[in-house]
Design a protein around this motif. Structure first.
Motif, PDB file in Angstrom:
ATOM      1  N   UNK A  12      61.732  53.855  46.782  1.00  0.00           N
ATOM      2  CA  UNK A  12      60.860  54.743  47.549  1.00  0.00           C
ATOM      3  C   UNK A  12      60.514  54.155  48.919  1.00  0.00           C
ATOM      4  N   UNK A  13      60.553  52.833  49.018  1.00  0.00           N
ATOM      5  CA  UNK A  13      60.253  52.194  50.296  1.00  0.00           C
ATOM      6  C   UNK A  13      61.457  52.157  51.216  1.00  0.00           C
ATOM      7  N   UNK A  52      69.603  62.477  47.195  1.00  0.00           N
ATOM      8  CA  UNK A  52      68.938  62.129  48.440  1.00  0.00           C
ATOM      9  C   UNK A  52      69.167  63.201  49.478  1.00  0.00           C
ATOM     10  N   UNK A  53      68.913  62.899  50.739  1.00  0.00           N
ATOM     11  CA  UNK A  53      69.186  63.843  51.816  1.00  0.00           C
ATOM     12  C   UNK A  53      70.672  64.152  51.858  1.00  0.00           C
ATOM     13  N   UNK A  96      73.495  55.863  61.220  1.00  0.00           N
ATOM     14  CA  UNK A  96      72.886  55.012  62.250  1.00  0.00           C
ATOM     15  C   UNK A  96      71.479  54.562  61.856  1.00  0.00           C
ATOM     16  N   UNK A  97      70.896  55.227  60.878  1.00  0.00           N
ATOM     17  CA  UNK A  97      69.558  54.870  60.426  1.00  0.00           C
ATOM     18  C   UNK A  97      69.584  53.884  59.268  1.00  0.00           C
ATOM     19  N   UNK A  98      70.766  53.359  58.925  1.00  0.00           N
ATOM     20  CA  UNK A  98      70.892  52.302  57.924  1.00  0.00           C
ATOM     21  C   UNK A  98      71.287  51.004  58.628  1.00  0.00           C
ATOM     22  N   UNK A  99      70.650  49.908  58.280  1.00  0.00           N
ATOM     23  CA  UNK A  99      70.979  48.612  58.863  1.00  0.00           C
ATOM     24  C   UNK A  99      70.877  47.535  57.800  1.00  0.00           C
ATOM     25  N   UNK A 158      65.937  53.634  57.845  1.00  0.00           N
ATOM     26  CA  UNK A 158      64.965  53.968  58.876  1.00  0.00           C
ATOM     27  C   UNK A 158      64.681  55.463  58.945  1.00  0.00           C
ATOM     28  N   UNK A 159      65.101  56.159  57.910  1.00  0.00           N
ATOM     29  CA  UNK A 159      64.768  57.580  57.757  1.00  0.00           C
ATOM     30  C   UNK A 159      64.591  57.826  56.269  1.00  0.00           C
ATOM     31  N   UNK A 160      63.631  58.627  55.876  1.00  0.00           N
ATOM     32  CA  UNK A 160      63.353  58.833  54.447  1.00  0.00           C
ATOM     33  C   UNK A 160      64.503  59.518  53.729  1.00  0.00           C
ATOM     34  N   UNK A 161      64.708  59.111  52.474  1.00  0.00           N
ATOM     35  CA  UNK A 161      65.689  59.779  51.628  1.00  0.00           C
ATOM     36  C   UNK A 161      67.123  59.376  51.858  1.00  0.00           C
ATOM     37  N   UNK A 162      67.398  58.436  52.763  1.00  0.00           N
ATOM     38  CA  UNK A 162      68.763  58.024  53.006  1.00  0.00           C
ATOM     39  C   UNK A 162      69.302  57.199  51.848  1.00  0.00           C
ATOM     40  N   UNK A 163      70.609  57.286  51.633  1.00  0.00           N
ATOM     41  CA  UNK A 163      71.279  56.532  50.586  1.00  0.00           C
ATOM     42  C   UNK A 163      72.533  55.895  51.167  1.00  0.00           C
ATOM     43  N   UNK A 164      73.074  54.937  50.447  1.00  0.00           N
ATOM     44  CA  UNK A 164      74.353  54.334  50.845  1.00  0.00           C
ATOM     45  C   UNK A 164      75.330  54.420  49.679  1.00  0.00           C
ATOM     46  N   UNK A 165      76.558  54.836  50.005  1.00  0.00           N
ATOM     47  CA  UNK A 165      77.645  54.926  49.033  1.00  0.00           C
ATOM     48  C   UNK A 165      78.785  54.050  49.550  1.00  0.00           C
ATOM     49  N   UNK A 166      79.110  52.984  48.813  1.00  0.00           N
ATOM     50  CA  UNK A 166      80.159  52.054  49.219  1.00  0.00           C
ATOM     51  C   UNK A 166      81.485  52.326  48.532  1.00  0.00           C
TER      52      UNK A 166
END
Length: 331
Positions: A89-90, A135-136, A148-151, A160-168
């Motif tokens: 959630x964070x 997620x979004x 661009x909002x993932x680092x 750096x934006x709510x609800x973002x996810x990463x898929x590798x």
């Protein structure tokens, strides 16, 4: 990862000249070669070496290595690092050095491909029935390009934006191949062919002294065989296409390969893209990006110096386009 990750389709061969098809996906290997095999990501992996190579302990080592990657990067596991980030959630989640390395590579690929490789599209993939990430879901969220909002900041992955996810999933299998190759070379092996569910990395030469032979699959659904055979020497190859993991509904074919700009499965004449690169992670990521780009893929590949083979549906046949020297590998 699971079978849902398996979306590359190459016919692999460590066989001699004149070898024959021996069932779906494989060419018969020459007696001079030895094979070590196992299961990972709900698929199979194999290593082909010279018959006199010391293969003791390789299966156990690679089973452990691949299981570790699965625990770090699989979105299908509730206990993986990437799932922990996606459900957090964070804004941040602590990740291992290996996950950080792969995540940074995925974000660099997104930048280099003008966003055609997008590691934030997992929820769009899930929307069409091909993945578990929530997620979004797309440009309608008002955050495109969302990657661009993932680092990566040290040992943390930050949204750096709510609800973002990463898929590798579009790059992790290639990274697994590269790590397997590194382990083999550390053990003194220089000549080998590694395959994970059809994605391949070749080092050195076949035991007969020639390049390793691999065959690109004919991507047409009704076809059963190879489009062409390649000679691979100290390089990796990955293929992304629309034949595997797709379904027909209401007269439309839906694929797991997503156009990140339309937030829909790729449409048009594109059938598959094969990429040859010095390492498997690069080949894996670019095969995904160029397939997602569809008709724009050849122009993108040319501008980035990517060696690729594009296969397009052309009536009942196929039209091929080879860029940046891919055709020199064809036998």
């Amino acid at each position: 990862m699971t079978a849902h990750l398996t979306r590359r389709h190459l016919l692999a061969a460590a066989g001699a000249a004149g070898c024959a098809l021996a069932g779906p996906g494989l060419l018969r290997a020459a007696p001079a070669a030895r094979h070590v095999t196992g299961m990972a990501f709900a698929s199979d992996w194999s290593i082909t070496l010279a018959d006199n190579a010391d293969a003791a302990g390789l299966k156990q080592r690679f089973d452990r290595l691949l299981a570790g990657i699965d625990r770090m990067m699989s979105p299908w596991r509730a206990d993986s690092e990437i799932t922990g980030f996606n459900t957090e959630k964070g804004e941040t989640a602590r990740i291992s050095a290996e996950t950080a390395f792969t995540a940074e590579a995925a974000l660099a690929m997104a930048s280099e491909s003008d966003g055609w490789f997008d590691p934030t599209i997992g929820p769009i993939v899930a929307r069409y029935g091909f993945g578990p990430i929530e997620g979004n879901v797309g440009p309608e969220d008002g955050a495109a390009p969302r990657w661009r909002a993932l680092v990566v900041e040290g040992d943390r992955l930050v949204k750096r934006a709510p609800g973002l996810t990463m898929d590798l999933c579009g790059i992790a299998k290639g990274r697994a191949l590269d790590l397997m190759a590194l382990e083999l070379r550390k053990g003194g092996h220089e000549d080998f062919l590694i395959a994970i569910s059809g994605e391949l990395l070749a080092s050195g030469r076949h035991p007969e002294g020639r390049p390793w032979q691999v065959a690109v699959e004919d991507p047409r659904i009704e076809a059963n065989g190879a489009f062409g055979v390649l000679g691979l020497d100290n390089a990796a190859i990955a293929t992304s296409g629309l034949r595997a993991q797709s379904y027909d509904l209401g007269g439309t074919r839906y694929s797991h390969i997503i156009d990140p700009y339309s937030a829909r499965p790729v449409e048009g004449a594109i059938a598959s893209v094969s990429v040859i690169a010095p390492d498997a992670m690069t080949a894996d990521g670019w095969a995904t990006a160029l397939t997602a780009a569809g008709a724009e893929g050849p122009t993108l590949a040319k501008s980035r110096g990517i060696s690729a083979l594009f296969l397009f549906h052309d009536g009942t046949g196929l039209r091929s386009e080879s860029v940046n020297g891919f055709d020199r590998f064809l036998l």
